[in-house]
Design a protein around this motif. Structure first.
Motif, PDB file in Angstrom:
ATOM      1  N   TRP A 115       0.890  -0.111  -7.316  1.00  0.00           N
ATOM      2  CA  TRP A 115       0.116   1.395  -7.032  1.00  0.00           C
ATOM      3  C   TRP A 115      -1.154   1.046  -5.977  1.00  0.00           C
ATOM      4  CZ3 TRP A 115      -5.045   1.589  -8.564  1.00  0.00           C
ATOM      5  CH2 TRP A 115      -5.296   1.078 -10.074  1.00  0.00           C
ATOM      6  N   THR A 116      -1.677  -0.538  -5.822  1.00  0.00           N
ATOM      7  CA  THR A 116      -2.662  -0.668  -4.786  1.00  0.00           C
ATOM      8  C   THR A 116      -2.039  -1.383  -3.672  1.00  0.00           C
ATOM      9  OG1 THR A 116      -2.884  -2.854  -5.754  1.00  0.00           O
ATOM     10  CG2 THR A 116      -4.172  -1.214  -6.728  1.00  0.00           C
ATOM     11  N   ALA A 117      -0.826  -1.164  -3.330  1.00  0.00           N
ATOM     12  CA  ALA A 117       0.020  -2.015  -2.348  1.00  0.00           C
ATOM     13  C   ALA A 117       0.078  -1.005  -0.965  1.00  0.00           C
ATOM     14  CB  ALA A 117       1.363  -2.391  -2.826  1.00  0.00           C
ATOM     15  N   THR A 118       0.268  -1.653   0.077  1.00  0.00           N
ATOM     16  CA  THR A 118       0.715  -0.774   1.307  1.00  0.00           C
ATOM     17  C   THR A 118       1.981  -0.685   1.165  1.00  0.00           C
ATOM     18  OG1 THR A 118       1.004  -2.843   2.803  1.00  0.00           O
ATOM     19  CG2 THR A 118      -1.379  -1.771   2.588  1.00  0.00           C
ATOM     20  N   LYS A 119       2.817   0.367   1.819  1.00  0.00           N
ATOM     21  CA  LYS A 119       4.189   0.398   1.901  1.00  0.00           C
ATOM     22  C   LYS A 119       4.898  -0.996   2.333  1.00  0.00           C
ATOM     23  CE  LYS A 119       4.097   5.389   2.806  1.00  0.00           C
ATOM     24  NZ  LYS A 119       4.366   5.711   1.325  1.00  0.00           N
ATOM     25  N   GLU A 120       4.306  -1.613   3.081  1.00  0.00           N
ATOM     26  CA  GLU A 120       4.791  -2.859   3.685  1.00  0.00           C
ATOM     27  C   GLU A 120       5.070  -3.950   2.444  1.00  0.00           C
ATOM     28  OE1 GLU A 120       2.172  -1.303   5.395  1.00  0.00           O
ATOM     29  OE2 GLU A 120       3.580  -0.522   6.799  1.00  0.00           O
ATOM     30  N   GLU A 121       4.257  -3.854   1.437  1.00  0.00           N
ATOM     31  CA  GLU A 121       4.009  -4.669   0.493  1.00  0.00           C
ATOM     32  C   GLU A 121       4.810  -4.481  -0.841  1.00  0.00           C
ATOM     33  OE1 GLU A 121      -0.508  -6.151   1.195  1.00  0.00           O
ATOM     34  OE2 GLU A 121      -0.177  -4.275  -0.170  1.00  0.00           O
ATOM     35  N   PHE A 122       5.494  -3.115  -0.966  1.00  0.00           N
ATOM     36  CA  PHE A 122       6.172  -2.526  -1.791  1.00  0.00           C
ATOM     37  C   PHE A 122       7.652  -3.432  -2.368  1.00  0.00           C
ATOM     38  CE2 PHE A 122       4.908   2.231  -1.297  1.00  0.00           C
ATOM     39  CZ  PHE A 122       3.801   1.938  -1.921  1.00  0.00           C
ATOM     40  N   ALA A 123       8.194  -4.023  -1.399  1.00  0.00           N
ATOM     41  CA  ALA A 123       9.371  -4.793  -1.995  1.00  0.00           C
ATOM     42  C   ALA A 123       9.170  -6.019  -2.668  1.00  0.00           C
ATOM     43  CB  ALA A 123      10.147  -5.208  -0.591  1.00  0.00           C
ATOM     44  N   GLY A 124       8.195  -6.846  -2.657  1.00  0.00           N
ATOM     45  CA  GLY A 124       7.636  -7.905  -3.424  1.00  0.00           C
ATOM     46  C   GLY A 124       7.235  -7.190  -4.755  1.00  0.00           C
ATOM     47  N   GLY A 125       6.392  -6.149  -4.623  1.00  0.00           N
ATOM     48  CA  GLY A 125       5.783  -5.890  -5.918  1.00  0.00           C
ATOM     49  C   GLY A 125       6.843  -5.277  -6.851  1.00  0.00           C
ATOM     50  N   LYS A 126       7.948  -4.473  -6.244  1.00  0.00           N
ATOM     51  CA  LYS A 126       8.723  -4.054  -7.133  1.00  0.00           C
ATOM     52  C   LYS A 126       9.672  -5.203  -7.720  1.00  0.00           C
ATOM     53  CE  LYS A 126      10.660  -1.251  -3.773  1.00  0.00           C
ATOM     54  NZ  LYS A 126      11.545  -0.486  -3.130  1.00  0.00           N
ATOM     55  N   LYS A 127       9.978  -6.102  -7.230  1.00  0.00           N
ATOM     56  CA  LYS A 127      10.755  -7.243  -7.744  1.00  0.00           C
ATOM     57  C   LYS A 127       9.793  -7.995  -8.858  1.00  0.00           C
ATOM     58  CE  LYS A 127      13.467 -11.634  -6.638  1.00  0.00           C
ATOM     59  NZ  LYS A 127      12.684 -12.163  -7.860  1.00  0.00           N
ATOM     60  N   ASP A 128       8.586  -8.202  -8.604  1.00  0.00           N
ATOM     61  CA  ASP A 128       7.728  -8.911  -9.440  1.00  0.00           C
ATOM     62  C   ASP A 128       7.649  -7.843 -10.586  1.00  0.00           C
ATOM     63  OD1 ASP A 128       7.017 -10.962  -7.873  1.00  0.00           O
ATOM     64  OD2 ASP A 128       5.136 -10.057  -7.209  1.00  0.00           O
ATOM     65  N   LEU A 129       7.740  -6.840 -10.580  1.00  0.00           N
ATOM     66  CA  LEU A 129       7.569  -5.684 -11.732  1.00  0.00           C
ATOM     67  C   LEU A 129       8.909  -5.981 -12.699  1.00  0.00           C
ATOM     68  CD1 LEU A 129       6.116  -3.887 -13.427  1.00  0.00           C
ATOM     69  CD2 LEU A 129       7.060  -2.102 -12.089  1.00  0.00           C
ATOM     70  N   LEU A 130      10.024  -5.688 -11.875  1.00  0.00           N
ATOM     71  CA  LEU A 130      11.384  -5.710 -12.257  1.00  0.00           C
ATOM     72  C   LEU A 130      11.884  -6.825 -13.210  1.00  0.00           C
ATOM     73  CD1 LEU A 130      13.204  -3.435  -9.443  1.00  0.00           C
ATOM     74  CD2 LEU A 130      12.618  -2.626 -12.101  1.00  0.00           C
ATOM     75  N   ASP A 131      11.472  -8.047 -12.572  1.00  0.00           N
ATOM     76  CA  ASP A 131      11.977  -9.187 -13.274  1.00  0.00           C
ATOM     77  C   ASP A 131      11.382  -9.416 -14.655  1.00  0.00           C
ATOM     78  OD1 ASP A 131      13.399  -9.810 -10.991  1.00  0.00           O
ATOM     79  OD2 ASP A 131      11.901 -11.442 -10.298  1.00  0.00           O
ATOM     80  N   PRO A 132      10.268  -9.205 -15.099  1.00  0.00           N
ATOM     81  CA  PRO A 132       9.800  -9.348 -16.561  1.00  0.00           C
ATOM     82  C   PRO A 132      10.283  -8.222 -17.224  1.00  0.00           C
ATOM     83  CG  PRO A 132       7.989  -8.638 -15.059  1.00  0.00           C
ATOM     84  CD  PRO A 132       8.971  -9.078 -14.050  1.00  0.00           C
ATOM     85  N   LEU A 133      10.544  -6.749 -16.765  1.00  0.00           N
ATOM     86  CA  LEU A 133      11.070  -5.891 -17.417  1.00  0.00           C
ATOM     87  C   LEU A 133      12.376  -6.240 -17.940  1.00  0.00           C
ATOM     88  CD1 LEU A 133       9.847  -2.390 -15.555  1.00  0.00           C
ATOM     89  CD2 LEU A 133       8.961  -3.499 -17.783  1.00  0.00           C
ATOM     90  N   LYS A 134      13.330  -6.812 -16.798  1.00  0.00           N
ATOM     91  CA  LYS A 134      14.750  -7.211 -17.268  1.00  0.00           C
ATOM     92  C   LYS A 134      14.917  -8.251 -18.189  1.00  0.00           C
ATOM     93  CE  LYS A 134      16.481  -6.057 -12.712  1.00  0.00           C
ATOM     94  NZ  LYS A 134      16.999  -6.580 -11.194  1.00  0.00           N
ATOM     95  N   LEU A 135      13.722  -8.984 -18.269  1.00  0.00           N
ATOM     96  CA  LEU A 135      13.670 -10.336 -19.153  1.00  0.00           C
ATOM     97  C   LEU A 135      13.545  -9.724 -20.570  1.00  0.00           C
ATOM     98  CD1 LEU A 135      13.751 -13.203 -19.910  1.00  0.00           C
ATOM     99  CD2 LEU A 135      11.344 -13.319 -19.320  1.00  0.00           C
ATOM    100  N   LEU A 136      12.438  -8.708 -20.706  1.00  0.00           N
ATOM    101  CA  LEU A 136      12.274  -7.961 -22.077  1.00  0.00           C
ATOM    102  C   LEU A 136      13.320  -7.115 -22.558  1.00  0.00           C
ATOM    103  CD1 LEU A 136       8.571  -6.461 -21.207  1.00  0.00           C
ATOM    104  CD2 LEU A 136       9.178  -7.873 -23.180  1.00  0.00           C
TER     105      LEU A 136
END
Length: 221
Positions: A115-136
């Motif tokens: 939510w603090t990222a520019t649109k160009e930064e979204f791809a990395g942010g999404k993976k960073d969030l989804l990886d721990p969610l998948k692990l949980l």
């Protein structure tokens, strides 16, 4: 305990504050809620009650402050132990619950990157969030209805506040958490069917509205 004075210093969209609200609701504890608007400024009471971090949430029980959300939830569980226990009586199960609850704290930084990222930064942010969610989902939840098994408990309390932010992450990042973590989203919906949980949480759409306005004001859209 009936005449105890219980005050909660909190900020309505805080996933950490929501942990404490849910724990108090599960225990049916009456308390006074004091909003600390972190956007417009904190009250003098907050640094007095939490001089180290000066952050919410803070539970003030009979004049004594307890800080850090997971510490507060565990304190609530110990003090009001006769109602709806959140931690197992088994030492190993308690240790596992504490481990995974602490792990959920990592989600804050990963979600903030979206939510603090520019649109160009979204791809990395999404993976960073989804990886721990998948692990949980895979390592901690599995096919159980709740993280501790059949009963709503400590890890559920720790994570459910983040669930209310999923809509914001998805809206801003333009992706679906449910598509990636269907069991985790099903768990969130199951938790929301509990009145004590749903009534303690902030409205996901309201959270998103505030964050979209924040992004607009910062020129991130």
């Amino acid at each position: 305990m009936e005449n105890d004075e219980v005050i909660l210093l909190d900020f309505w969209p805080s996933m950490f504050g929501m942990r404490v609200r849910v724990a108090l609701a599960e225990k049916e504890i009456k308390y006074e809620y004091k909003e600390e608007d972190l956007f417009t400024g904190k009250s003098p009471l907050l640094p007095k009650m939490n001089p180290v971090h000066k952050k919410i949430p803070v539970l003030v029980h009979n004049g004594k402050p307890v800080c850090e959300s997971l510490v507060v939830v565990e304190y609530i569980d110990e003090i009001w132990k006769d109602k709806a226990p959140l931690l197992s009586s088994d030492p190993y199960e308690r240790a596992q619950a504490r481990f995974w609850a602490a792990y959920t704290d990592k989600l804050y930084d990963f979600g903030t990157r979206i939510w603090t990222a520019t649109k160009e930064e979204f791809a990395g942010g999404k993976k960073d969030l989804l990886d721990p969610l998948k692990l949980l989902e895979e390592a901690a939840l599995g096919d159980k209805p709740y993280f501790g098994g059949e009963s709503f408990g400590f890890v559920d309390v720790a994570l459910i506040g983040f669930y209310t932010w999923f809509y914001t992450y998805e809206t801003i990042g333009n992706f679906s958490i449910e598509a990636e973590c269907p069991k985790l989203v099903a768990w969130g919906k199951r938790c929301m069917q509990r009145d004590r949980v749903s009534k303690s949480l902030a409205d996901p759409h309201k959270i998103c509205e505030v964050l979209l306005e924040f992004r607009k004001n910062r020129g991130l859209e």
